[in-house]
Write a protein that holds these residues in place. Structure first.
Motif, PDB file in Angstrom:
ATOM      1  N   ARG A  75       0.737  -1.276   0.163  1.00 22.17           N
ATOM      2  CA  ARG A  75      -0.098   0.094   0.072  1.00 22.17           C
ATOM      3  C   ARG A  75       0.902   1.256   0.079  1.00 22.17           C
ATOM      4  NH1 ARG A  75      -5.201  -1.139   3.642  1.00 22.17           N
ATOM      5  NH2 ARG A  75      -5.538  -3.213   2.895  1.00 22.17           N
ATOM      6  N   CYS A  77       0.924   5.552  -0.489  1.00 21.47           N
ATOM      7  CA  CYS A  77       0.031   6.825  -0.408  1.00 21.47           C
ATOM      8  C   CYS A  77       0.754   7.877  -0.858  1.00 21.47           C
ATOM      9  CB  CYS A  77      -0.373   7.121   0.882  1.00 21.47           C
ATOM     10  SG  CYS A  77      -1.256   8.895   1.032  1.00 21.47           S
ATOM     11  N   SER A  79       2.286  11.364  -1.612  1.00 25.98           N
ATOM     12  CA  SER A  79       2.152  12.296  -0.853  1.00 25.98           C
ATOM     13  C   SER A  79       3.078  13.530  -1.233  1.00 25.98           C
ATOM     14  CB  SER A  79       2.578  11.954   0.681  1.00 25.98           C
ATOM     15  OG  SER A  79       2.553  12.830   1.528  1.00 25.98           O
ATOM     16  N   ALA A 100      -2.819   4.968  -3.546  1.00 19.53           N
ATOM     17  CA  ALA A 100      -3.720   5.991  -2.853  1.00 19.53           C
ATOM     18  C   ALA A 100      -3.476   7.660  -3.546  1.00 19.53           C
ATOM     19  CB  ALA A 100      -4.008   6.313  -1.431  1.00 19.53           C
ATOM     20  N   GLU A 112      -4.098  11.620   5.567  1.00 17.76           N
ATOM     21  CA  GLU A 112      -2.853  10.907   5.289  1.00 17.76           C
ATOM     22  C   GLU A 112      -2.712  10.164   6.647  1.00 17.76           C
ATOM     23  OE1 GLU A 112       1.107  12.902   4.758  1.00 17.76           O
ATOM     24  OE2 GLU A 112       0.211  12.866   2.776  1.00 17.76           O
ATOM     25  N   LEU A 115      -4.667   6.701   6.369  1.00 16.64           N
ATOM     26  CA  LEU A 115      -3.817   5.899   5.508  1.00 16.64           C
ATOM     27  C   LEU A 115      -2.618   5.371   6.112  1.00 16.64           C
ATOM     28  CD1 LEU A 115      -4.385   8.157   2.150  1.00 16.64           C
ATOM     29  CD2 LEU A 115      -5.508   5.770   2.933  1.00 16.64           C
ATOM     30  N   CYS A 116      -1.835   5.992   6.815  1.00 18.99           N
ATOM     31  CA  CYS A 116      -0.850   5.506   7.430  1.00 18.99           C
ATOM     32  C   CYS A 116      -1.060   4.650   8.570  1.00 18.99           C
ATOM     33  CB  CYS A 116       0.362   6.592   7.855  1.00 18.99           C
ATOM     34  SG  CYS A 116       0.932   7.566   6.667  1.00 18.99           S
ATOM     35  N   PHE A 120      -0.350   2.223   4.894  1.00 17.83           N
ATOM     36  CA  PHE A 120       0.107   2.928   3.783  1.00 17.83           C
ATOM     37  C   PHE A 120       1.355   3.440   4.022  1.00 17.83           C
ATOM     38  CE2 PHE A 120      -4.174   2.300   2.370  1.00 17.83           C
ATOM     39  CZ  PHE A 120      -4.353   2.409   1.003  1.00 17.83           C
TER      40      PHE A 120
END
Length: 150
Positions: A75, A77, A79, A100, A112, A115-116, A120
């Motif tokens: 996974r 993200c 950023s 993501a 965020e 998600l973490c 992620f």
């Protein structure tokens, strides 16, 4: 459309706090799902894909994360955070990435963080700030390019 052409299996569209367009209830979610499913089907035909990606539209990040709990794989993200690892430096498995990509202006710090907390890893697509649709295509292409390096 482009994600379908690039071979993505599942697209989840989710309203974020910084999203420009907002969903207007369940009827809007259903119509958006139908609309994007038709786009994916047409793109699959055009690109001669045998399968059509699954399209899901949801209103809250928690719903998207819950759906992703059924998806296996790494996974990531995308950023703008200074702590994000360049995507070129991450170790990728052959298959099974979940990417993501946030709205214009990136994910909020709270999104965020959620998600973490859901496993992620923050990754950077480079020094340029990309529009969300460009970032999605770039992230897919960058991870696919890594497959050919092995």
């Amino acid at each position: 459309e482009k994600a379908t052409e690039l071979g993505v299996a599942h697209v989840i569209l989710c309203e974020m706090s910084r999203s420009i367009s907002k969903f207007k209830g369940d009827g809007d979610l259903k119509s958006k799902t139908e609309k994007y499913s038709q786009v994916a089907e047409a793109a699959a035909k055009q690109s001669k894909r045998l399968d059509v990606p699954r399209i899901t539209v949801c209103q809250k990040i928690e719903q998207a994360i819950e759906l992703l709990n059924f998806e296996s794989g790494q996974r990531f993200c995308c950023s703008l955070s200074s702590s994000a690892i360049p995507i070129q430096e991450i170790s990728l498995q052959k298959r099974g990435q979940v990417l993501a990509v946030g709205p214009e202006g990136d994910f909020s710090p709270e999104e965020e963080q959620k998600l973490c907390e859901s496993q992620f890893e923050l990754v950077s697509l480079g020094t340029n700030v990309l529009r969300s649709e460009t970032a999605a295509i770039a992230a897919i292409a960058m991870t696919q390019a890594r497959y050919s390096e092995d």
